[in-house]
Scaffold this motif. Structure first.
Motif, PDB file in Angstrom:
ATOM      1  N   UNK A   1       0.812  -1.214   0.000  1.00 32.86           N
ATOM      2  CA  UNK A   1       0.000   0.000   0.000  1.00 32.86           C
ATOM      3  C   UNK A   1       0.847   1.266   0.000  1.00 32.86           C
ATOM      4  N   UNK A   2       0.263   2.313  -0.559  1.00 32.03           N
ATOM      5  CA  UNK A   2       0.784   3.658  -0.374  1.00 32.03           C
ATOM      6  C   UNK A   2      -0.159   4.368   0.587  1.00 32.03           C
ATOM      7  N   UNK A   3       0.394   5.154   1.501  1.00 34.21           N
ATOM      8  CA  UNK A   3      -0.416   5.930   2.433  1.00 34.21           C
ATOM      9  C   UNK A   3      -0.037   7.393   2.260  1.00 34.21           C
ATOM     10  N   UNK A   4      -0.991   8.186   1.795  1.00 33.41           N
ATOM     11  CA  UNK A   4      -0.709   9.584   1.473  1.00 33.41           C
ATOM     12  C   UNK A   4      -1.567  10.499   2.334  1.00 33.41           C
ATOM     13  N   UNK A   5      -0.929  11.503   2.919  1.00 37.98           N
ATOM     14  CA  UNK A   5      -1.662  12.516   3.673  1.00 37.98           C
ATOM     15  C   UNK A   5      -2.204  13.590   2.752  1.00 37.98           C
ATOM     16  N   UNK A   6      -3.101  14.411   3.277  1.00 31.90           N
ATOM     17  CA  UNK A   6      -3.752  15.434   2.456  1.00 31.90           C
ATOM     18  C   UNK A   6      -2.990  16.746   2.383  1.00 31.90           C
ATOM     19  N   UNK A   7      -3.605  17.702   1.743  1.00 35.64           N
ATOM     20  CA  UNK A   7      -3.018  19.022   1.485  1.00 35.64           C
ATOM     21  C   UNK A   7      -3.404  19.993   2.602  1.00 35.64           C
ATOM     22  N   UNK A   8      -2.483  20.896   2.950  1.00 32.65           N
ATOM     23  CA  UNK A   8      -2.746  21.883   4.005  1.00 32.65           C
ATOM     24  C   UNK A   8      -3.492  23.086   3.430  1.00 32.65           C
ATOM     25  N   UNK A   9      -4.783  22.881   3.166  1.00 32.40           N
ATOM     26  CA  UNK A   9      -5.606  24.001   2.699  1.00 32.40           C
ATOM     27  C   UNK A   9      -5.699  25.056   3.791  1.00 32.40           C
ATOM     28  N   UNK A  10      -5.806  26.315   3.391  1.00 31.59           N
ATOM     29  CA  UNK A  10      -5.979  27.409   4.345  1.00 31.59           C
ATOM     30  C   UNK A  10      -7.470  27.673   4.521  1.00 31.59           C
ATOM     31  N   UNK A  11      -7.918  27.724   5.764  1.00 34.72           N
ATOM     32  CA  UNK A  11      -9.341  27.902   6.036  1.00 34.72           C
ATOM     33  C   UNK A  11      -9.872  29.203   5.456  1.00 34.72           C
TER      34      UNK A  11
END
Length: 198
Positions: free
Chosen positions: A5-15
């Motif tokens: 598996x690959x485990x990828x985190x998400x993007x740091x969107x600005x609120x």
């Protein structure tokens, strides 16, 4: 787990970039333990996507909460036909590697199992707030030994019907004991290293 598996985190969107209309941004609160809510989400307008395009999620992706009280909570992305949706930071996505010999439904049952959730809990401990990284999740051992399980599809079918094979449960429990043994070993190693460096 990193072998299949690959485990990828998400993007740091600005609120501050979120608006009433735009593409859904999937946050931890959108994962309910079974599915992923793509309706009641924060929205990011197309012109503010920037470098986030590679964090687009797809139908049937398996997502996981990577921090907070619900670390380890899972959800499957529903049909996104006609949708674009994106992954926020602290939400992880599992994806099979190209030649991974593992059935997706079996993977889902394994990730939901007590044995896997216990591993995640162990990995997340040690900070003021539970937290687990993609590299730590890749350390989890996926239990798919063919000598105990004829095929992943048959096992997943049994689990789906709530008929838990004795061999499978025994295998999982033995593996949990090994995990605890490894945890004690590494804890002792850390104590020894700290004493030596004192």
């Amino acid at each position: 787990m990193g072998e299949v598996l690959k485990v990828e985190g998400g993007f740091a969107f600005k609120s501050k970039d979120f608006e009433e209309h735009g593409y859904p941004v999937i946050r931890i609160s959108n994962i309910d333990g079974a599915t992923v809510n793509v309706e009641n989400t924060a929205k990011i307008p197309p012109e503010k996507l920037g470098k986030a395009e590679k964090f687009r999620i797809l139908s049937d992706n398996i997502l996981i909460a990577m921090s907070g009280a619900t670390t380890g909570k899972l959800g499957i992305v529903p049909d996104l036909s006609g949708y674009r949706a994106y992954l926020n930071q602290r939400v992880g996505r599992f994806s099979l590697k190209g030649n991974a010999a593992i059935d997706r439904k079996y993977l889902w049952f394994f990730l939901k199992s007590a044995i896997c959730q216990q591993q995640i809990k162990i990995l997340a401990e040690g900070a003021a707030q539970p937290n687990v990284s993609g590299s730590e999740l890749r350390l989890i051992r996926v239990l798919c030994k063919r000598s105990r399980i004829q095929t992943h599809q048959e096992t997943a079918s049994c689990l789906e019907r709530n008929k838990y094979p004795i061999e499978l449960m025994s295998y999982w429990m033995n593996s949990l004991e090994r995990i605890h043994s490894q945890r004690i070993f590494w804890a002792n190693q850390d104590c020894s290293n700290n004493s030596a460096n004192a």
